[in-house]
Design a protein around this motif. Sequence first.
Motif, short mmCIF file in Angstrom:
data_model
loop_
_atom_site.label_atom_id
_atom_site.label_comp_id
_atom_site.label_asym_id
_atom_site.label_seq_id
_atom_site.Cartn_x
_atom_site.Cartn_y
_atom_site.Cartn_z
N CYS A 116 -94.92 -50.19 28.46
CA CYS A 116 -95.62 -51.36 28.98
C CYS A 116 -95.15 -52.62 28.29
O CYS A 116 -95.00 -52.66 27.07
N ILE A 169 -96.84 -55.53 28.52
CA ILE A 169 -97.92 -56.53 28.57
C ILE A 169 -98.55 -56.81 27.19
O ILE A 169 -98.92 -57.92 26.89
N ASP A 170 -98.73 -55.81 26.38
CA ASP A 170 -99.17 -55.99 25.01
C ASP A 170 -100.62 -56.52 24.87
O ASP A 170 -100.87 -57.51 24.17
N CYS A 171 -101.56 -55.85 25.49
CA CYS A 171 -102.97 -56.23 25.33
C CYS A 171 -103.42 -55.88 23.90
O CYS A 171 -103.06 -54.82 23.38
N PHE A 211 -106.13 -54.77 22.67
CA PHE A 211 -107.01 -53.62 22.44
C PHE A 211 -106.35 -52.29 22.73
O PHE A 211 -106.97 -51.23 22.58
N CYS A 212 -105.08 -52.29 23.17
CA CYS A 212 -104.50 -51.08 23.77
C CYS A 212 -103.71 -50.24 22.76
O CYS A 212 -102.82 -50.74 22.08
N PHE A 229 -102.36 -47.34 23.98
CA PHE A 229 -101.62 -46.46 24.90
C PHE A 229 -100.16 -46.93 25.06
O PHE A 229 -99.24 -46.13 25.16
N LYS A 230 -99.96 -48.22 25.04
CA LYS A 230 -98.65 -48.81 25.36
C LYS A 230 -97.56 -48.41 24.36
O LYS A 230 -97.81 -48.27 23.16
N GLY A 266 -98.45 -47.94 32.42
CA GLY A 266 -98.13 -49.21 31.81
C GLY A 266 -97.30 -50.02 32.80
O GLY A 266 -96.95 -49.54 33.89
N VAL A 288 -102.17 -55.95 37.68
CA VAL A 288 -101.01 -56.36 36.86
C VAL A 288 -99.81 -55.44 37.11
O VAL A 288 -98.66 -55.89 37.11
N LYS A 292 -101.63 -60.53 30.96
CA LYS A 292 -102.17 -59.89 32.18
C LYS A 292 -102.44 -60.95 33.25
O LYS A 292 -102.28 -62.14 33.02
S1 SF4 Z 1 -101.01 -50.25 29.26
FE1 SF4 Z 1 -102.51 -51.58 30.29
S2 SF4 Z 1 -103.99 -52.09 28.71
FE2 SF4 Z 1 -102.15 -51.27 27.65
S3 SF4 Z 1 -100.93 -53.09 27.16
FE3 SF4 Z 1 -100.24 -52.34 29.14
S4 SF4 Z 1 -101.44 -53.51 30.66
FE4 SF4 Z 1 -102.46 -53.73 28.67
#
Ligand code: SF4
Length: 353
Positions: A68, A70-72, A74-75, A77-78, A114, A145, A193
Motif C-alpha cells: 500500500c 497510502i500510509d495511514c 493507524f494501519c 497492515f500495509k 492495500g 481510495v 486517502k
Molecule cells: S491498507 Fe488501507 S488503512 Fe492501511 S495504509 Fe493502506 S489505505 Fe490506509
Amino acid sequence: MTKDPELSALYQKIEQNGRLSPAEGLVLLERASWLELGQLAAERRKARIGDDWASYTMFRIINYTNICSIDCAFCSFKQKPGDQRAYVLSAEEVVQKAQEAHEKGADQIFLQGGVNLELGLDYYLGLLSALKSRFGCHIRGFSPVELRDMAKAVGLPLPRLVGELKAAGLDSVPGAGAEILVERVRDLLSPNKCSPEEWAGILSECHAQGLKGSANIVFGSVETPKEVIEHLDLVRRTQDQTQGFNSFIPWTFQPQTKDFPVQKVLHHQYLKVLALCRLYLDNIDQLEVSVMVLGPEIGKLALHMGANDISSPVLEENVLRSFGVSSEEQARKLIEAAGLRPRRRDFSYRFLE
Ligand code: SF4
C-alpha cells in the motif's frame, strides 16, 4: 425522560419523525442520555423495519494484497513493495480462499487490499472473473481510495473503470476507508486517502452504475463530537442523492500501532453513537453493530438500541476470534439469545428466510 426543555423538544421531534439538523444532532450527542437515545432509536427501528428479528450474513474478506502506498497513521497492515511480508495473491490463491469460505457456508466474497500501484487492470478483472465463473457469488470489493488510485494506475477515467469492474463481476462496493469524513481529521490520520468530497463522489459514481453498498464511521481517535456529526451529515446527504447505501456500520478504532492515539470508547459511548446513527440517518434502514469489536453482550444490547444486524461471523483463520462468533450457528444463537428471530440476508439485504 429528560427535564431539559431543549432535549425534550428534540425527543418530541424524533417521535414525530422530524429530520434532525446538524446542530440538533450535536446537542443530542453532547447532552442526551445514552439510555434515552437508545430507547428512541429502538422505537425508530420498530417503526421502520420491525423489531422482532435481527439479521446476519455470511461472507469472507480476502485481502488480495497488503502492499500500500497510502500510509495511514493507524494501519499495521500495509507493507512497501519488496518488504519481507509484502504479498500479492494470484487469482488461483483467491479462488482457493473463496473455496474454504464456501465450505464454511459463506456465499459472498469481500475483496479488500492495500493501494498497490503495480497491479494492472488485467489483475483485477482476472480476480473478479475467476471468482464469478467458479462460484457465481456476490462480490463486494474495492474501497473509494482503492478505486481512485486504481483508475490512475491503469489510466482509465473512474466511470470507465467502474464499468469494467462491474462487467467482470463486481456487484457492490464498501464505503470503507471513511474513518471520519472531515478534512482536519484526515490530515492527521490519513492525508493521502480520499478527501470527504472524493469519497462521496466515487461512491456516487458506483451507485449510479448500480453498485450499491455500505457506509461506516470509525471513531475513537482525534475527532470531536461536531466532527462525528459532520461525518453523519455527509453520509446522509450522499444517500439523499444516490440511495446507494444499503446499510451503515459504526466501528471504533482498534489499537494497531504504538504511535496512533486511540481513545478508549466505553460501551455506553458506543451505544450512544449507534443510537444517534439510527436517528440521524433517517434514509438508511439497516444499521449494523460490530459484534466482532464489541463482543456479544454489547452486540445483543445494541440490537435493542437501534441496530438490526450483526454482519458476518469471522471466517478467516488469522483474525481476532476472541468473541467466538465464527460460524453461522453461533451467529444465530447470539441473535436468539437477544430474544430475536435470526434472519440470514445477503450483501444486498435480500432476506433469505
Ligand atoms: S491498507 Fe488501507 S488503512 Fe492501511 S495504509 Fe493502506 S489505505 Fe490506509
